[in-house]
Design an enzyme around this catalytic site. Structure first.
Site, mmCIF file in Angstrom:
data_model
loop_
_atom_site.group_PDB
_atom_site.id
_atom_site.type_symbol
_atom_site.label_atom_id
_atom_site.label_comp_id
_atom_site.label_asym_id
_atom_site.label_seq_id
_atom_site.Cartn_x
_atom_site.Cartn_y
_atom_site.Cartn_z
ATOM 1 N N ASP A 67 -36.722 -65.612 88.603
ATOM 2 C CA ASP A 67 -36.341 -66.442 89.738
ATOM 3 C C ASP A 67 -35.374 -67.544 89.333
ATOM 4 O OD1 ASP A 67 -38.197 -67.821 88.221
ATOM 5 O OD2 ASP A 67 -39.728 -67.867 89.753
ATOM 6 N N ASN A 135 -51.588 -71.566 93.171
ATOM 7 C CA ASN A 135 -51.923 -70.900 94.437
ATOM 8 C C ASN A 135 -51.812 -69.376 94.316
ATOM 9 O OD1 ASN A 135 -49.184 -70.570 94.288
ATOM 10 N ND2 ASN A 135 -48.694 -71.633 96.200
ATOM 11 N N HIS A 137 -49.196 -67.764 93.012
ATOM 12 C CA HIS A 137 -47.851 -67.197 93.115
ATOM 13 C C HIS A 137 -47.413 -66.618 91.777
ATOM 14 C CE1 HIS A 137 -45.795 -71.328 92.250
ATOM 15 N NE2 HIS A 137 -45.570 -70.562 91.209
ATOM 16 N N GLU A 142 -44.736 -66.662 97.136
ATOM 17 C CA GLU A 142 -45.781 -67.558 97.612
ATOM 18 C C GLU A 142 -46.800 -66.796 98.463
ATOM 19 O OE1 GLU A 142 -45.965 -70.349 96.319
ATOM 20 O OE2 GLU A 142 -44.256 -71.667 96.623
HETATM 21 C C1 GLP Z 1 -43.036 -71.719 88.516
HETATM 22 C C2 GLP Z 1 -42.405 -70.377 88.146
HETATM 23 C C3 GLP Z 1 -43.462 -69.328 87.863
HETATM 24 C C4 GLP Z 1 -44.526 -69.875 86.924
HETATM 25 C C5 GLP Z 1 -45.198 -71.053 87.589
HETATM 26 C C6 GLP Z 1 -46.323 -71.648 86.769
HETATM 27 O O1 GLP Z 1 -43.353 -71.834 89.840
HETATM 28 N N1 GLP Z 1 -41.531 -69.918 89.166
HETATM 29 O O2 GLP Z 1 -42.848 -68.171 87.307
HETATM 30 O O3 GLP Z 1 -45.461 -68.882 86.604
HETATM 31 O O4 GLP Z 1 -44.194 -72.042 87.777
HETATM 32 O O5 GLP Z 1 -45.806 -72.542 85.840
HETATM 33 P P1 GLP Z 1 -46.630 -73.238 84.688
HETATM 34 O O6 GLP Z 1 -46.687 -72.264 83.581
HETATM 35 O O7 GLP Z 1 -45.796 -74.456 84.342
HETATM 36 O O8 GLP Z 1 -47.959 -73.613 85.249
#
Ligand code: GLP
Length: 245
Positions: A67, A135, A137, A142
């Protein structure tokens, strides 16, 4: 689904890096799917270290990112392109021509999503690395009544913007939209490596891996994939009991 638990994060990162390295040794021109967020940073550090010891090369590999934020150029310090350069690409021998990340500044964002999907069709992902949002995702897919299979434009949930505000000066600066690979594109990867650490993710880990499959928790769709490996540290795995799997 294979679930592996680790007492400490260092061992988990080393194990994940080893799996990626093994794939590169077997198939130097493999296609890797990468994720951002704080979770994979330790894995990227390990990969950089293995590369500097001459134990792995990325020269022939292709990489796709899940993304990118809409409205941030690839040179913005909080863009996912900069994240990948900073944590992995700049320190290894990845060929810049083989690095694919959605362009969040594209004039025609819908066309950019289609372009990315065509590239993914041309280069199926061998191993997709994933983190998970609180959540449920995955990438920026989402929770909702429906999910989109292909790469698409998404409006970020307030919860996601709040969680990612730590990387920006203020929550207001966090972009409101992103381009993300869809769950369909993600599930097409030949193998998936989901990595989760920390007590704050314990509830979502149990919901995603042991709960019912639902668009309300996009990560639960991973239960339908034939080759998923999940790496959990002790904290992230504490609400997931083997009996519930
Ligand atoms: C972002 C990214 C996700 C990732 C998520 C969790 O939203 N788009 O790909 O998995 O964060 O991030 P973290 O590892 O910092 O909790």
């Amino acid at each position: 689904m294979k679930i592996k638990r680790f007492d400490d994060k260092a061992a988990l990162y080393a194990y994940a890096a080893r799996l990626i390295t093994q794939l590169l040794q077997e198939k130097p021109d493999c296609t890797l799917g990468f994720a951002t967020g704080s979770t994979p940073i330790g894995i990227y550090e390990q990969l950089v270290s293995l590369y500097s010891q001459g134990r792995v090369s990325f020269a022939k590999a292709l990489s796709f990112n899940l993304d990118e934020y809409v409205g941030l150029s690839g040179s913005h310090p909080q863009s996912y392109r900069q994240y990948m350069l900073q944590h992995l690409f700049r320190h290894t021998d990845f060929n810049p021509r083989n690095i694919y990340i959605p362009d969040g500044m594209a004039a025609d964002l819908e066309a950019e999503c289609q372009r990315y999907d065509s590239l993914l069709e041309e280069h199926p992902i061998d191993l997709q690395l994933l983190g998970i949002g609180h959540n449920g995702h995955i990438g920026f897919n989402e929770p909702g009544h429906a999910l989109t299979a292909r790469t698409h434009l998404v409006t970020l949930e307030p919860e996601t913007r709040a969680a990612n505000a730590r990387f920006f000066h203020s929550e207001d600066e966090v972009p409101r939209q992103a381009i993300t690979m869809g769950m369909g594109s993600i599930l097409k990867a030949r193998s998936i490596l989901l990595v989760v650490t920390g007590a704050d993710k314990a509830a979502v880990v149990s919901e995603a891996l042991a709960g019912s499959i639902s668009t309300a928790c996009p990560a639960s769709l991973l239960q339908t994939h034939a080759d998923v490996t999940v790496l959990l540290d002790r904290d992230a795995g504490r609400e997931l009991h083997d009996s519930s799997l």
